[in-house]
Write a protein that holds these residues in place. Structure first.
Motif, mmCIF file in Angstrom:
data_model
loop_
_atom_site.group_PDB
_atom_site.id
_atom_site.type_symbol
_atom_site.label_atom_id
_atom_site.label_comp_id
_atom_site.label_asym_id
_atom_site.label_seq_id
_atom_site.Cartn_x
_atom_site.Cartn_y
_atom_site.Cartn_z
ATOM 1 N N PHE A 134 7.295 -23.637 -30.656
ATOM 2 C CA PHE A 134 6.081 -22.859 -30.399
ATOM 3 C C PHE A 134 5.768 -22.797 -28.905
ATOM 4 O O PHE A 134 5.480 -21.731 -28.361
ATOM 5 N N THR A 138 5.760 -19.423 -26.536
ATOM 6 C CA THR A 138 4.474 -19.030 -25.955
ATOM 7 C C THR A 138 4.509 -19.096 -24.428
ATOM 8 O O THR A 138 4.058 -18.183 -23.742
ATOM 9 N N PHE A 139 5.046 -20.191 -23.902
ATOM 10 C CA PHE A 139 4.937 -20.410 -22.462
ATOM 11 C C PHE A 139 5.973 -19.653 -21.636
ATOM 12 O O PHE A 139 5.773 -19.450 -20.446
ATOM 13 N N VAL A 142 3.652 -16.900 -21.046
ATOM 14 C CA VAL A 142 2.486 -17.284 -20.245
ATOM 15 C C VAL A 142 2.887 -17.558 -18.788
ATOM 16 O O VAL A 142 2.209 -17.143 -17.859
ATOM 17 N N ARG A 294 -13.597 -20.790 -23.724
ATOM 18 C CA ARG A 294 -12.179 -20.750 -24.075
ATOM 19 C C ARG A 294 -11.813 -21.815 -25.110
ATOM 20 O O ARG A 294 -10.944 -21.599 -25.946
ATOM 21 N N TYR A 295 -12.476 -22.962 -25.044
ATOM 22 C CA TYR A 295 -12.018 -24.081 -25.872
ATOM 23 C C TYR A 295 -13.067 -24.725 -26.778
ATOM 24 O O TYR A 295 -12.727 -25.517 -27.638
ATOM 25 N N ARG A 297 -15.042 -23.509 -29.205
ATOM 26 C CA ARG A 297 -14.930 -23.149 -30.625
ATOM 27 C C ARG A 297 -13.713 -23.791 -31.266
ATOM 28 O O ARG A 297 -13.708 -24.136 -32.434
ATOM 29 N N ARG A 298 -12.699 -23.913 -30.465
ATOM 30 C CA ARG A 298 -11.508 -24.579 -30.960
ATOM 31 C C ARG A 298 -11.819 -26.042 -31.299
ATOM 32 O O ARG A 298 -11.400 -26.557 -32.334
ATOM 33 N N THR A 301 -13.743 -26.115 -34.517
ATOM 34 C CA THR A 301 -12.862 -25.819 -35.654
ATOM 35 C C THR A 301 -12.013 -27.034 -36.034
ATOM 36 O O THR A 301 -11.946 -27.435 -37.190
ATOM 37 N N ALA A 302 -11.369 -27.607 -35.021
ATOM 38 C CA ALA A 302 -10.470 -28.734 -35.275
ATOM 39 C C ALA A 302 -11.245 -29.952 -35.775
ATOM 40 O O ALA A 302 -10.777 -30.687 -36.650
ATOM 41 N N ARG B 58 -10.220 -14.165 -32.179
ATOM 42 C CA ARG B 58 -9.150 -14.957 -31.571
ATOM 43 C C ARG B 58 -8.927 -16.198 -32.422
ATOM 44 O O ARG B 58 -9.902 -16.801 -32.889
ATOM 45 N N GLU B 60 -8.911 -19.509 -32.643
ATOM 46 C CA GLU B 60 -9.379 -20.561 -31.727
ATOM 47 C C GLU B 60 -8.419 -21.745 -31.760
ATOM 48 O O GLU B 60 -8.037 -22.278 -30.739
ATOM 49 N N ASP B 61 -8.057 -22.147 -32.961
ATOM 50 C CA ASP B 61 -7.063 -23.199 -33.135
ATOM 51 C C ASP B 61 -5.955 -22.577 -33.980
ATOM 52 O O ASP B 61 -6.198 -22.203 -35.126
ATOM 53 N N ALA B 62 -4.759 -22.479 -33.402
ATOM 54 C CA ALA B 62 -3.661 -21.798 -34.104
ATOM 55 C C ALA B 62 -3.378 -22.413 -35.467
ATOM 56 O O ALA B 62 -2.857 -21.757 -36.352
ATOM 57 N N SER B 143 -4.175 -17.892 -29.845
ATOM 58 C CA SER B 143 -5.073 -18.814 -29.172
ATOM 59 C C SER B 143 -4.600 -19.172 -27.773
ATOM 60 O O SER B 143 -5.392 -19.395 -26.892
ATOM 61 N N GLY B 144 -3.291 -19.230 -27.575
ATOM 62 C CA GLY B 144 -2.767 -19.670 -26.289
ATOM 63 C C GLY B 144 -3.060 -21.139 -26.051
ATOM 64 O O GLY B 144 -3.426 -21.857 -26.977
#
Lengths: 310, 263
Positions: A134, A138-139, A142, A294-295, A297-298, A301-302, B58, B60-62, B143-144
């Protein structure tokens, strides 16, 4: 502007690869005697910043040098290698990876010429293999050109939970400690005994919003333990190294996670959804962190899917 | 149904693989996927009069992207949504879930959590009892960052494998109530490479979640590797009398887990 910046980077990389000239762009600060770091910029990784977004650096002993996190791209790894050369001719004997995130390990291949021992947490190999495909896909996109040469290198020596190891750089001893799941399930810290400096990896973010990729409960517990440490200096994974600002940084990060945990628990109890939580939780924190949008909400979620199992 | 579709997909995977694994897909996969999964049947697109699909803009967490589907027309014995198929175009296995739905559910309101690791369309295709197909879709950005579809703590997930929860607000007879079934499972997708053994870790995932109310099926979901670790199914139903909700889970290794809750 971008073009100009790119051409400077391009020139730097050429110089760094082909001669002993320093790359002027790539700044190195001294934390304390013999400990240096490059402070990552608070941005997402991209081709312009060549992934140099995390704190990476090195500790110089009398016999050899230990690198702590190698950079966010092969290119950054070459800059870091050059920065070491500017300070000392001693060989790099260890490359320590605090965890598997790209901004911390993608520079590993730039040190292959030194034939160092690569060291990480006992769960680092599994973490690399489960993310490698992954991250690579992705990178590559990027980081663009900066990705070239990046390799995934497994540690040849690992550190187990509850069994810290000591490395000797020649009259300079480092203690490496493996943590139970916190920022990730394979966090490792480095402690320089001589100067009482702790290199935390991403167990501490300062300025930039922390990212939870492990366990919210585990990390909160680890932060509480870290608050009791007696240190002269601390180098966080992101943000400024200091002797006097880290306690405040740690308290701020602990507050953030404790607040979102409390608020998520209330929503779960009421059978609320992830979507609801990511809109409602942690709002008072939004002006306190860079890259919050950017982070955050992540993180919610997690954390949500973990707190469902309490 | 799901297995047949899966087999079909794997046969055709080699044709897609280049674009499937590109970080930002350039070729739209849907025309090919549509034929693979639904053959030459007609699908009515933009069926916003029948269905609403919700997903974050988006991922947020893949590893955890909540996706919900609601119907705007109540189920009746004569006319009802028999299945809702979820397709995530650019996932390694696009055909992600097949919800078999009871005509007794009333308005459909279901949600689950998916792995979404790159820019993609997420589609819900309703299959009516007369066989007609109706589709709604949403575009989800990747998400990146360091977010990876792999789990965060494999050891913790394995340690509580098979543990289940059925959660709901206090139900009242005759009134719709929201409920959630969660099963703890690592849902290994078979795409993780073990550097030491130079082999892929076997896929091990939840294949089916069957939710019954007083022994009558409400929802049965065939699930695949796109579903997040610790699969979660949320749904709304209307209890007609006291009784129990039972969830039966079967995974790809034939392990079965079951859990009940009295209401």
């Amino acid at each position: 502007m971008n073009k100009l910046f790119l051409s400077i980077v391009g020139l730097c990389s050429l110089l760094a690869l082909s001669s002993s000239y320093a790359c002027n762009d790539y700044s190195i600060k001294e934390v304390t005697s013999g400990i240096y770091y490059h402070q990552g910029i608070h941005e997402d990784a991209n081709e312009d910043n060549y992934g140099a977004i995390a704190n990476v650096g090195f500790i110089i002993g009398e016999r050899c040098v230990a690198v702590i996190d190698s950079g966010g791209s092969y290119l950054e790894g070459t800059y870091l290698r050059q920065a070491i050369k500017n300070k000392t001719d001693l060989p790099v004997c260890y490359v320590i990876n605090t965890h598997t995130h790209p901004d911390h390990i993608f520079g590993n291949a730039a040190f292959k010429g030194d034939s160092p021992t690569f060291i990480g947490h006992e769960k680092l190999p599994a973490a690399i293999s489960s993310r490698e495909a992954f991250f690579a896909k992705t990178f590559k996109e990027v980081l663009g050109k900066a990705y070239r040469g990046t390799e995934f290198i497994l540690p040849s020596k690992t550190v187990s939970l509850n069994q810290p190891i000591t490395l000797d750089l020649g009259n300079r001893k480092l203690t490496l400690t493996a943590y139970s799941t916190s920022h990730t399930d394979h966090d490792l810290t480095v402690f320089d005994q001589q100067t009482k400096t702790l290199w935390t990896g991403d167990l501490l973010f300062m300025g930039r919003i922390p990212v939870m990729d492990g366990s919210i409960n585990g990390w909160i517990k680890t932060m509480a333990d870290m608050q009791k440490m007696e240190l002269n200096f601390l180098v966080p994974g992101h943000g400024e190294a200091s002797s006097d600002k880290w306690q405040q940084g740690l308290a701020k990060q602990l507050h953030y996670f404790t607040l979102i945990r409390d608020e998520i628990r209330v929503i779960i109890e009421d059978l609320g959804t992830i979507d609801q939580a990511s809109k409602q939780v942690g709002i008072p924190e939004q002006n306190s962190w860079e890259l919050f949008d950017r982070y955050h909400r992540r993180n919610v979620t997690a954390s949500f899917v973990q707190l469902e199992w309490e | 149904m799901f297995n047949r579709i899966l087999a079909l997909f794997i046969v055709s995977l080699t044709f897609f693989s280049t674009s499937t694994y590109a970080a930002t897909p350039t070729e739209p996969l849907w025309p090919t996927l549509k034929i693979a999964y639904f053959g030459d049947k007609e699908i009515r697109e933009g069926a916003n009069d029948l269905l609403v699909i919700e997903a974050p803009k988006r991922a947020e967490d893949a590893a955890i992207v909540p996706i919900s589907v609601k119907s705007l027309v109540a189920q009746t014995a004569d006319k009802y949504i028999k299945n809702i198929h979820i397709v995530v175009d650019n996932n390694p296995e696009p055909y992600s879930a097949n919800f078999h739905l009871s005509p007794e559910l009333g308005l459909i309101d279901i949600s689950t959590r998916m792995r979404v690791d790159q820019y993609t369309f997420v589609r819900a295709i309703a299959e009516m009892n007369d066989g007609s197909l109706h589709m709604v879709s949403r575009f989800v950005k990747a998400s990146g960052g360091c977010s990876a579809p792999a789990g965060k703590d494999a050891a913790a997930a394995l340690a509580r494998l098979g543990k289940m929860q059925i959660r709901m607000r206090k139900p009242t007879v005759g009134k719709p109530v929201q409920a959630q079934v969660i099963v703890s499972h690592p849902n290994y997708n078979g795409l993780q490479f073990d550097q030491k053994s130079r082999l892929y870790i076997d896929a091990h995932y939840v294949k089916n979640i069957e939710i019954n109310y007083n022994d009558k099926p409400l929802i049965s979901v065939d699930t695949g590797i796109s579903v997040s670790e610790d699969p979660s199914i949320r749904f709304t139903f209307t209890p007609s009398e006291a009784g129990s909700i039972t969830a039966n889970v079967t995974d790809s290794e034939g392990q079965k887990f079951t859990h009940s809750k009295n209401i």
